[in-house]
Design a protein around this motif. Structure first.
Motif, PDB file in Angstrom:
ATOM      1  N   GLN A   1       0.799  -1.230   0.000  1.00  0.00           N
ATOM      2  CA  GLN A   1       0.000   0.000   0.000  1.00  0.00           C
ATOM      3  C   GLN A   1       0.826   1.273   0.000  1.00  0.00           C
ATOM      4  OE1 GLN A   1      -3.502  -1.909   2.813  1.00  0.00           O
ATOM      5  NE2 GLN A   1      -2.266  -0.304   3.646  1.00  0.00           N
ATOM      6  N   GLY A   2       2.082   1.186   0.412  1.00  0.00           N
ATOM      7  CA  GLY A   2       2.892   2.381   0.584  1.00  0.00           C
ATOM      8  C   GLY A   2       2.777   2.898   2.012  1.00  0.00           C
ATOM      9  N   TYR A   3       3.654   3.817   2.343  1.00  0.00           N
ATOM     10  CA  TYR A   3       3.703   4.354   3.705  1.00  0.00           C
ATOM     11  C   TYR A   3       2.442   5.132   4.051  1.00  0.00           C
ATOM     12  CZ  TYR A   3       5.173   7.161   7.694  1.00  0.00           C
ATOM     13  OH  TYR A   3       5.249   7.758   8.924  1.00  0.00           O
TER      14      TYR A   3
ATOM     15  N   GLU B   1       6.531   6.271  11.601  1.00  0.00           N
ATOM     16  CA  GLU B   1       7.785   6.506  10.896  1.00  0.00           C
ATOM     17  C   GLU B   1       8.885   5.573  11.418  1.00  0.00           C
ATOM     18  OE1 GLU B   1      10.051  10.415  11.158  1.00  0.00           O
ATOM     19  OE2 GLU B   1       8.888  10.683   9.318  1.00  0.00           O
ATOM     20  N   ASP B   2       8.899   5.337  12.718  1.00  0.00           N
ATOM     21  CA  ASP B   2       9.890   4.433  13.318  1.00  0.00           C
ATOM     22  C   ASP B   2       9.676   2.994  12.843  1.00  0.00           C
ATOM     23  OD1 ASP B   2      10.986   6.566  14.746  1.00  0.00           O
ATOM     24  OD2 ASP B   2       9.785   6.137  16.540  1.00  0.00           O
ATOM     25  N   ILE B   3       8.430   2.617  12.721  1.00  0.00           N
ATOM     26  CA  ILE B   3       8.127   1.269  12.222  1.00  0.00           C
ATOM     27  C   ILE B   3       8.659   1.133  10.797  1.00  0.00           C
ATOM     28  CG2 ILE B   3       6.315  -0.408  11.663  1.00  0.00           C
ATOM     29  CD1 ILE B   3       4.547   1.054  13.759  1.00  0.00           C
ATOM     30  N   TYR B   4       8.372   2.128   9.973  1.00  0.00           N
ATOM     31  CA  TYR B   4       8.815   2.098   8.574  1.00  0.00           C
ATOM     32  C   TYR B   4      10.333   2.004   8.494  1.00  0.00           C
ATOM     33  CZ  TYR B   4       8.830   3.218   3.588  1.00  0.00           C
ATOM     34  OH  TYR B   4       8.994   3.172   2.231  1.00  0.00           O
ATOM     35  N   TYR B   5      11.008   2.796   9.310  1.00  0.00           N
ATOM     36  CA  TYR B   5      12.468   2.777   9.302  1.00  0.00           C
ATOM     37  C   TYR B   5      13.001   1.390   9.668  1.00  0.00           C
ATOM     38  CZ  TYR B   5      17.317   3.587  10.414  1.00  0.00           C
ATOM     39  OH  TYR B   5      18.692   3.491  10.446  1.00  0.00           O
ATOM     40  N   HIS B   6      12.450   0.781  10.685  1.00  0.00           N
ATOM     41  CA  HIS B   6      12.929  -0.539  11.100  1.00  0.00           C
ATOM     42  C   HIS B   6      12.581  -1.630  10.082  1.00  0.00           C
ATOM     43  CE1 HIS B   6      13.740   1.529  14.869  1.00  0.00           C
ATOM     44  NE2 HIS B   6      14.665   0.609  14.998  1.00  0.00           N
ATOM     45  N   VAL B   7      11.460  -1.481   9.403  1.00  0.00           N
ATOM     46  CA  VAL B   7      11.139  -2.399   8.302  1.00  0.00           C
ATOM     47  C   VAL B   7      12.206  -2.268   7.222  1.00  0.00           C
ATOM     48  CG1 VAL B   7       9.551  -2.746   6.359  1.00  0.00           C
ATOM     49  CG2 VAL B   7       8.650  -2.575   8.683  1.00  0.00           C
TER      50      VAL B   7
ATOM     51  N   GLN C   1      10.556  10.432  -0.039  1.00  0.00           N
ATOM     52  CA  GLN C   1      10.749  11.851  -0.330  1.00  0.00           C
ATOM     53  C   GLN C   1       9.618  12.736   0.167  1.00  0.00           C
ATOM     54  OE1 GLN C   1      11.330  11.941  -4.552  1.00  0.00           O
ATOM     55  NE2 GLN C   1      13.413  11.179  -4.438  1.00  0.00           N
ATOM     56  N   HIS C   2       8.377  12.232   0.178  1.00  0.00           N
ATOM     57  CA  HIS C   2       7.233  13.115   0.400  1.00  0.00           C
ATOM     58  C   HIS C   2       6.382  12.810   1.628  1.00  0.00           C
ATOM     59  CE1 HIS C   2       8.065  14.928  -3.452  1.00  0.00           C
ATOM     60  NE2 HIS C   2       8.100  13.730  -3.993  1.00  0.00           N
ATOM     61  N   SER C   3       6.548  11.656   2.226  1.00  0.00           N
ATOM     62  CA  SER C   3       5.656  11.288   3.331  1.00  0.00           C
ATOM     63  C   SER C   3       6.342  11.226   4.687  1.00  0.00           C
ATOM     64  CB  SER C   3       5.013   9.931   3.047  1.00  0.00           C
ATOM     65  OG  SER C   3       4.259   9.976   1.856  1.00  0.00           O
TER      66      SER C   3
END
Length: 186
Positions: free
Chosen positions: A16-18, A45-51, A101-103
């Motif tokens: 789905q994207g971030y 954002e932290d979850i996304y980074y760790h993924v 870049q945008h989210s």
């Protein structure tokens, strides 16, 4: 629970994207509460980074294994690396880069771009810089890899198109003109 959160989040982020993935979706799919999620991660954002951190480590390790395989000629290494990305990443790289870049915050975007460059691009760049590859002197390896990633990205969402990706890598490496025709013109 930490790894389970990352597994579910990776699946959702990559499909789905971030922006379109909510922490509520992650918790619902896991069958846990929001506080459970926030016990492990302060924000989405932290979850996304760790993924991405976990995914990047896996990708970099495998790309380097392929790049260092002495049994493969350089051209096959590029193809096998591209095919690995196609199999490991059946999602849109353009969506991922747009999200970065945008989210996300500027600081997180920079962290993720450095991570992506190190783990995804650098193994390809280092391979193109090796003498055995015989890259044209006027071609910058970093630019060449950027172009290669544009090409690879077109095939990441369709892992059943391996032969199309292989043909595209051939066009990337050797162009479309027959050698005899090029030599006649010179």
């Amino acid at each position: 629970m930490y790894e389970e959160i990352l597994d579910v989040a990776e699946e959702l982020f990559m499909v789905q994207g971030y922006r379109a993935t909510s922490t509520r979706q992650i918790t619902e799919k896991l069958g846990v509460t929001q506080p459970t999620l926030y016990y492990h991660f302060k924000k989405k954002e932290d979850i996304y980074y760790h993924v991405m951190l976990r995914l990047s480590a896996t990708v970099e390790a495998q790309l380097r294994i392929i790049a260092n395989d002495e049994a493969l000629p350089a051209e096959k290494k590029i193809l096998h690396m591209a095919l690995f990305l196609q199999q490991k990443h059946p999602f849109n790289l353009f969506v991922m880069m747009h999200d970065i870049q945008h989210s996300l915050s500027k600081e997180m975007s920079q962290k993720l771009y450095r991570l992506w460059t190190t783990s995804y691009k650098t193994p390809f760049i280092e391979l193109l810089e090796q003498a055995e590859f015989h890259l044209k002197s006027e071609i910058d390896p970093t630019f060449a890899v950027s172009q290669l990633f544009i090409l690879i990205a077109a095939y990441l969402e369709t892992p059943n198109r391996q032969s199309d990706l292989a043909k595209s890598v051939q066009v990337f490496l050797y162009g479309v003109m027959a050698t005899e025709i090029k030599e006649q013109r010179e």
